[in-house]
Design a protein around this motif. Structure first.
Motif, PDB file in Angstrom:
ATOM      1  N   PHE A 112      39.814  40.574  39.708  1.00  0.00           N
ATOM      2  CA  PHE A 112      39.277  41.231  40.900  1.00  0.00           C
ATOM      3  C   PHE A 112      40.413  41.455  41.897  1.00  0.00           C
ATOM      4  N   ASN A 113      40.088  41.592  43.167  1.00  0.00           N
ATOM      5  CA  ASN A 113      41.102  41.921  44.168  1.00  0.00           C
ATOM      6  C   ASN A 113      41.420  40.772  45.117  1.00  0.00           C
ATOM      7  N   GLU A 117      36.200  37.685  46.368  1.00  0.00           N
ATOM      8  CA  GLU A 117      35.561  38.299  45.193  1.00  0.00           C
ATOM      9  C   GLU A 117      35.551  37.339  44.009  1.00  0.00           C
ATOM     10  N   ASN A 121      32.135  35.962  42.287  1.00  0.00           N
ATOM     11  CA  ASN A 121      31.843  36.215  40.871  1.00  0.00           C
ATOM     12  C   ASN A 121      31.717  34.924  40.076  1.00  0.00           C
ATOM     13  N   GLY A 285      41.031  36.456  40.346  1.00  0.00           N
ATOM     14  CA  GLY A 285      40.262  36.389  39.120  1.00  0.00           C
ATOM     15  C   GLY A 285      39.520  35.086  38.953  1.00  0.00           C
ATOM     16  N   GLY A 303      34.640  46.056  39.177  1.00  0.00           N
ATOM     17  CA  GLY A 303      34.956  46.628  40.474  1.00  0.00           C
ATOM     18  C   GLY A 303      35.998  47.703  40.284  1.00  0.00           C
ATOM     19  N   GLY A 306      39.503  46.239  40.515  1.00  0.00           N
ATOM     20  CA  GLY A 306      39.725  44.916  39.942  1.00  0.00           C
ATOM     21  C   GLY A 306      40.697  44.944  38.777  1.00  0.00           C
TER      22      GLY A 306
END
Length: 432
Positions: A112-113, A117, A121, A285, A303, A306
């Motif tokens: 991800f970013n 996030e 997740n 991540g 995303g 991502g």
């Protein structure tokens, strides 16, 4: 020039007319060039960087291997969206992060970013896998700025004030905080205190995930007492809950190991990572047990940006740099230097309560003389005095009374000592 200088002041004026006031900066200088523990500002001033962009530029802010790999990636393509047209870099980061995180079990990763996030997740994965909803978090925790992660974050100002209502089914229990816990409380006892509340107020059968920073970041660099984390992981195993280690700030060589969970020998079910993973590029991540990571339906994770290909290239460069330059070992050398320069302050200064942390993630907690009452004014004054002398340090903590030290792992040791001695002088002046 003075700090801030005329160019930084001019940029501040432009900023006030272009940038929302809710986006604040702790240092009033504008960076022009940064690397190796030195910030060159727009006015030509050189400042010693003991913050690393909040533990992000661990390998330096323009590490040669990161720059090289980013250039190569940009020349090929900046984006395709991995959910549309995948590419090798994402896969390679997933392979590498599975190798580096604790646990010999089969793993999978999703990129991800931001740290927020990643944590969000991880909760989605835990809820899907367990078919439960409750999430357990801890006092002093910081997990991010999205709605769910704000619910998981402890401190109200500046993070949560005015932004509710927050996501539900999040429950907070006491952290192991050796400096403030009852004398002699063991890590196991602190864990049992927290878990009793979980069992009585939430119900073990309802817990999807226990989420914790193995060393708390924004909350004050709190290192739990030995035995706290293993007791939590054992409870999760016994009760079918997912143990999530939020390694966003403490991971990626910051504490002298690839991930701070390793210090207690625990193997989290899921690990979240971000900050130091990509040398300053936005990448985060979740990595963990394959059966948990694969429990979400196709398309349920992702995303647009991502695992961006340029960020993945930067991550591979950063990982290579950590390995080739022995930065885990260097983090431990930094800890040794910090303890040499600051270790006596807890005894000699009336306003220093404790020096704590691991590796290049260390903090001083400031107190009112003769007590453990938090002294936020001292931390703020000391940070300001350091800035006047060209040293950038960051405050943190639920009570705002901690100064955290997060130097780049590549910082020159003489430069580090120079910055720490400015810090010591500021403490002595504040405590006089």
């Amino acid at each position: 020039t003075s700090i801030p200088g005329p160019k930084s002041r001019e940029l501040a004026e432009r900023r006030s007319n272009a940038v929302a006031s809710g986006v604040a900066s702790s240092v009033p200088v504008y960076a022009d060039k940064v690397d190796g523990g030195v910030i060159l500002d727009a006015d030509g001033n050189q400042l010693i960087d003991l913050g690393s962009g909040i533990a992000v530029t661990s390998v330096g802010a323009s590490a040669p291997k990161v720059v090289e790999k980013v250039k190569e990636a940009v020349e090929k393509f900046t984006h395709t969206c991995f959910m549309v047209t995948p590419y090798e870099g994402y896969v390679e980061v997933g392979e590498k992060i599975a190798e580096l995180t604790p646990g010999s079990f089969d793993k999978r990763a999703a990129l991800f970013n931001s740290g927020s996030e990643a944590v969000e997740n991880a909760v989605k994965l835990a809820r899907t896998y367990t078919k439960r909803t409750a999430v357990v978090v801890f006092d002093h925790a910081y997990h991010g700025r999205t709605n769910l992660t704000l619910a998981m974050t402890s401190k109200v100002m500046p993070y949560k004030q005015g932004f509710g209502p927050f996501a539900s089914d999040v429950y907070r229990v006491p952290m192991s905080y050796p400096f403030r816990d009852a004398d002699g409380m063991t890590g196991q006892e602190a864990a049992e205190r927290a878990l009793l509340l979980v069992e009585k107020q939430v119900g073990a059968e309802n817990v999807a995930a226990v989420v914790i920073e193995p060393i708390q970041g924004e909350g004050g660099f709190i290192v739990p007492a030995e035995g706290f984390l293993p007791t939590l992981t054992k409870w999760c195993q016994d009760n079918g809950a997912v143990f999530v280690a939020d390694e966003v700030q403490a991971g990626v060589a910051r504490t002298g190991k690839w991930f701070s969970s390793e210090w207690e020998g625990i193997e989290p079910d899921l690990v979240t990572f971000a900050k130091g993973i990509a040398g300053g590029m936005p990448l985060s991540g979740v990595v963990g047990r394959a059966e948990i990571m694969n429990s979400v339906h196709g398309g349920g994770l992702g995303g647009t940006y991502g695992g961006n290909p340029v960020a993945c290239a930067a991550a591979l460069g950063a990982i290579e740099t950590i390995e080739e330059w022995g930065l885990n070992e260097r983090a431990l050398e930094i800890e040794k230097i910090i303890k040499e320069e600051l270790g006596s302050l807890a005894e000699s200064s009336p306003i220093v309560g404790e020096l704590r942390g691991r590796g290049a993630m260390m903090a001083l907690e400031f107190v009112e003389p003769g007590s453990k009452k938090p002294n936020a004014d001292a931390a703020k004054e000391i940070a300001a005095k350091c800035l006047e002398q060209g040293v950038v340090i960051l405050t943190c903590g639920t009570f705002g009374n901690n100064v955290r030290l997060l130097p780049p792992l590549v910082i020159d040791f003489d430069l580090l000592r120079d910055g720490l001695r400015v810090f010591v002088k500021a403490i002595e002046e504040a405590g006089a």
